[in-house]
Design a protein around this motif. Structure first.
Motif, PDB file in Angstrom:
ATOM      1  N   LEU A  46       0.839  -1.203   0.000  1.00  0.00           N
ATOM      2  CA  LEU A  46       0.000   0.000   0.000  1.00  0.00           C
ATOM      3  C   LEU A  46       0.870   1.247   0.000  1.00  0.00           C
ATOM      4  O   LEU A  46       0.633   2.192  -0.767  1.00  0.00           O
ATOM      5  CB  LEU A  46      -0.920  -0.018   1.218  1.00  0.00           C
ATOM      6  N   THR A  49       2.688   1.623  -3.423  1.00  0.00           N
ATOM      7  CA  THR A  49       1.756   2.050  -4.468  1.00  0.00           C
ATOM      8  C   THR A  49       1.534   3.560  -4.412  1.00  0.00           C
ATOM      9  O   THR A  49       1.605   4.257  -5.439  1.00  0.00           O
ATOM     10  CB  THR A  49       0.412   1.316  -4.316  1.00  0.00           C
ATOM     11  N   ILE A  74      -7.704   8.219  -0.469  1.00  0.00           N
ATOM     12  CA  ILE A  74      -7.651   6.806  -0.084  1.00  0.00           C
ATOM     13  C   ILE A  74      -8.979   6.444   0.562  1.00  0.00           C
ATOM     14  O   ILE A  74      -9.388   7.071   1.539  1.00  0.00           O
ATOM     15  CB  ILE A  74      -6.496   6.535   0.897  1.00  0.00           C
ATOM     16  N   GLU A  76     -10.997   3.234   2.229  1.00  0.00           N
ATOM     17  CA  GLU A  76     -10.865   1.860   2.730  1.00  0.00           C
ATOM     18  C   GLU A  76     -12.227   1.178   2.759  1.00  0.00           C
ATOM     19  O   GLU A  76     -13.237   1.788   3.109  1.00  0.00           O
ATOM     20  CB  GLU A  76     -10.250   1.867   4.134  1.00  0.00           C
ATOM     21  N   GLU A 133      -5.962  -5.493   7.604  1.00  0.00           N
ATOM     22  CA  GLU A 133      -5.870  -5.647   6.154  1.00  0.00           C
ATOM     23  C   GLU A 133      -7.250  -5.467   5.536  1.00  0.00           C
ATOM     24  O   GLU A 133      -8.241  -5.976   6.045  1.00  0.00           O
ATOM     25  CB  GLU A 133      -5.277  -7.009   5.802  1.00  0.00           C
ATOM     26  N   PHE A 136      -8.366  -1.001  -0.670  1.00  0.00           N
ATOM     27  CA  PHE A 136      -8.195   0.449  -0.715  1.00  0.00           C
ATOM     28  C   PHE A 136      -8.319   0.946  -2.154  1.00  0.00           C
ATOM     29  O   PHE A 136      -7.615   0.452  -3.052  1.00  0.00           O
ATOM     30  CB  PHE A 136      -6.827   0.847  -0.144  1.00  0.00           C
ATOM     31  N   GLY A 263      -4.340  -4.008   1.028  1.00  0.00           N
ATOM     32  CA  GLY A 263      -3.277  -3.430   1.836  1.00  0.00           C
ATOM     33  C   GLY A 263      -3.605  -3.454   3.310  1.00  0.00           C
ATOM     34  O   GLY A 263      -4.595  -4.044   3.749  1.00  0.00           O
ATOM     35  N   TRP A 265      -3.674  -0.570   6.310  1.00  0.00           N
ATOM     36  CA  TRP A 265      -3.552   0.822   6.729  1.00  0.00           C
ATOM     37  C   TRP A 265      -3.060   0.927   8.171  1.00  0.00           C
ATOM     38  O   TRP A 265      -2.313   1.830   8.525  1.00  0.00           O
ATOM     39  CB  TRP A 265      -4.892   1.520   6.568  1.00  0.00           C
TER      40      TRP A 265
END
Length: 705
Positions: A46, A49, A74, A76, A133, A136, A263, A265
């Motif tokens: 994440l 990227t 971003i 989620e 996990e 995103f 990903g 966060w």
């Protein structure tokens, strides 16, 4: 009876016969070895990227000299929300999917359920936290040069294809970047990348055009391209799902890239925030923003904004030719095959940098009888090429130093502004060391040392940059960290490296940054030239701070001495007043005959008349003031305070009065301002108040605070 062959030998032989030689495309190789490109795990993927997309946007803006405006979004979502958005069949009823979605979002504690589970010994069992996990949706939008409609598939859908190959400073070189983000998206979610871009014909990166018209207005592309792109991993080629153009009704130019990845966060939130903060330091001419939202919990959302502090962008790095000290057999063979020069002499002077015609002739003489100035480059065989490479790499006194025009350092002015904007230190010093080279690769080191600032910690905190990219990982082995911790004698510069809050900032730019390891996260200290350059730059910063710190420490000592004296003035004033008052009463009683004079006073009466007259006058004056009420404990306190302020601050350039205000003196330099000189490669036409001189012109710059 002949010995029997072992069964294992038969199996081994059979296995060797069945082995098949295979070859893989670059895309397939990096998909299987993604850790090489920084995609180690869900959290790091994440982070990488985001980093690759943001740096692509910076390159797009800087290539056409446009001040970057970059916005990152971003969003989620849980797996249930992802499945619902994508329409992934789960085999359950919609009601159950909704229940799972709520369960994924949060687990609420019921009233009265506040008892934590305990083990046999009665200790509370700590609950393990969720991994964090999720999926995103990342969108990065910029105002750069954009991409041509027909070029988008090739630019983003073919690994190891790019425009940054060559001898010049760049943020990336291998043609990965956004392509690895596309590969990670394909692996983790199966969702293709979406690109929206507006481009002006004739404008491209590397200074191949200008987005500003002759009237001073920014050019706008007539069309906006929308492209949904996938990649064929096994063929390493783009697979276009949607590619269309529409009228540019927004009057916008730039690129917007959207990718959906898996990903974490929770584990990498601090790293992402730290990356954006350090990026704001090294790009103070950019406006950066990030909006994070959580579809399950709006309270978890956060926003970051870093406003532009400077309008002065670094000059673009231009491509130069290879320096003879940095060549190898393969490179020389490629140059010999591609050259248009008909003689070896012309090849050396035109296809390599730093070699003059006279130096080329001396070099050919040293090569031996098998070489001639007029021989064609095609005539050189492998052995002659090896001899040529050996002599080029071992010869130093014939060639000029590597050309620094291929470098684009940030500059002390911008580095100072960037640190002030983000860190807000109490004091800062910047320095740039002279350009250097290692193995034929030029480099420049810029450094800054700051004291104090918000969120600063005691001790030394090292912030590292390579080619204007923040380096966040493996900092302990980096050359900047090791030099700051072991090569700088901080006490010589009036700095306590254990108690003071010291921020060390080191930026290294080069055509080939000597990273260690596949992650490219730190620069080793085994290259002596870079290590010494970092040390000189930091020492220059410390020398600038030493004079200020000596003055600061002296002023601090004065303040401590003054505070100690002022602390005891009230007690001393009361004691003095009490002593004088008792003397006055005793004097009065002696005059009225109620008290006999002490032996000491009778002895003093025998002194010379002049001394008796002098001391008697002083005593009489003091006693009169006491009788009239003019001399009290408060007046003694006031006079003592004035005496302390005058005596303690005597000789200091800047002194503070009783109320905390500064009193000016001839040595006062508080009104001085730092002056920064930035070279201008193109003479501006619309700037007023120019200071002209026969040798130079000064152009004032507009800097936003």
């Amino acid at each position: 009876m002949p010995p029997r062959k072992s069964t294992s030998a038969k199996k081994s032989s059979s296995k060797n016969k069945d082995e098949i030689q295979q070859s893989k495309s670059p895309a397939e190789f990096f998909a299987e070895n993604q850790s090489i490109a920084g995609f180690d795990n869900a959290g790091k993927s994440l982070y990488t990227t985001l980093r690759e997309l943001i740096e692509n946007s910076l390159d797009a803006c800087e290539s056409v000299n446009v001040l970057p405006d970059i916005m990152v979004t971003i969003e989620e979502m849980t797996q249930a929300q992802f499945n619902k958005m994508r329409g992934v069949p789960t085999g359950t009823s919609p009601a159950k999917d909704k229940a799972e979605e709520g369960a994924d979002a949060a687990v609420k504690k019921l009233p009265g359920d506040d008892k934590s589970p305990k083990d046999k010994k009665g200790k509370e069992i700590k609950k393990t936290r969720a991994g964090g996990e999720a999926y995103f949706l990342i969108t990065v939008r910029d105002n750069g040069c954009g991409m041509a409609h027909e070029a988008i598939p090739e630019l983003l859908g073919r690994v190891l294809s790019g425009s940054k190959y060559g001898v010049r400073q760049t943020r990336g070189k291998f043609g990965l970047g956004a392509k690895m983000a596309l590969i990670w998206s394909k692996k983790s979610t199966g969702v293709p990348i979406k690109i929206k871009s507006s481009h002006v014909k004739g404008v491209r990166g590397g200074g191949g055009g200008n987005l500003i018209s002759e009237e001073g207005e920014r050019k706008i592309g007539p069309k906006v391209t929308t492209c949904v792109l996938d990649i064929d991993i096994y063929k390493n080629c783009p697979r276009v799902i949607e590619h269309k153009q529409q009228t540019n009704t927004e009057k916008w130019i730039g690129t917007e890239m959207q990718v959906l990845v898996y990903g974490n966060w929770t584990t990498y939130k601090s790293r992402i925030v730290q990356y954006l903060q350090q990026l704001a330091i090294i790009t103070p001419y950019a406006r950066l923003g990030m909006d994070y939202s959580n579809r399950s919990d709006e309270k978890k959302g956060m926003n970051l904004r870093f406003e532009r502090r400077s309008e002065q962008m670094p000059a673009q790095a231009r491509e130069v030719k290879h320096h003879p000290n940095g060549v190898n057999n393969l490179l020389i063979q490629q140059l010999l095959e591609r050259t248009n020069n008909k003689s070896l002499l012309k090849f050396l002077t035109n296809d390599l940098s730093g070699i003059t015609p006279s130096a080329a002739k001396k070099l050919i003489e040293r090569l031996g009888n098998s070489f001639d100035s007029d021989m064609s480059p095609d005539e050189l065989d492998d052995k002659q090429t090896t001899r040529l490479v050996q002599l080029l790499r071992s010869t130093d006194n014939l060639f000029k130093s590597p050309d620094g025009g291929c470098l684009s350092p940030l500059g002390e002015y911008n580095l100072n502004l960037g640190i002030q904007k983000v860190i807000e230190p109490e004091i800062i010093a910047t320095a740039r060391d002279k350009p250097g080279a290692y193995d034929g690769h030029p480099f420049i080191v810029e450094a800054a040392v700051a004291l104090g600032g918000k969120d600063a910690k005691e001790g030394i905190t090292v912030v590292r940059f390579a080619n204007r990219i923040p380096l966040l990982f493996e900092g302990g082995a980096d050359v900047a960290t090791r030099v700051a911790n072991s090569k700088i004698k901080w006490s010589s510069y009036k700095i306590d490296h254990k108690k003071d809050k010291i921020g060390v900032f080191v930026s290294i730019v080069s055509t080939k940054v000597p990273f260690k390891g596949t992650g490219k996260e730190y620069i080793g200290d085994d290259i002596t030239e870079i290590q010494l350059s970092v040390k000189r730059a930091l020492q220059s910063c410390c020398q600038q701070l030493r004079a200020h710190l000596a003055k600061r420490n002296a002023l601090r000592d004065v303040k401590e001495r003054r505070s100690r004296l002022l602390k005891y003035i009230p007690d001393v004033s009361r004691s003095l007043f009490g002593l004088l008052e008792s003397m006055r009463k005793r004097k009065l009683e002696e005059a009225q005959g109620l008290r006999v004079a002490s032996p000491r006073k009778r002895l003093a009466a025998g002194r010379s008349p002049a001394k008796r007259l002098k001391t008697g006058a002083i005593e009489t004056s003091i006693m009169d003031n006491l009788s009239k009420g003019d001399l009290t404990a408060d007046t003694i306190k006031e006079r003592l305070t004035e005496a302390v302020l005058v005596t303690v601050n005597e000789g200091m350039g800047d002194s503070e009065d009783e109320k905390g205000g500064k009193s000016k003196s001839k040595k006062d330099d508080s009104d001085r301002q730092s002056l920064y000189l930035v070279p201008l490669y193109d003479k501006p036409n619309d700037i007023q108040n120019v200071i002209q001189h026969p040798l130079f012109d000064f152009f004032p710059m507009n800097v936003t605070s």
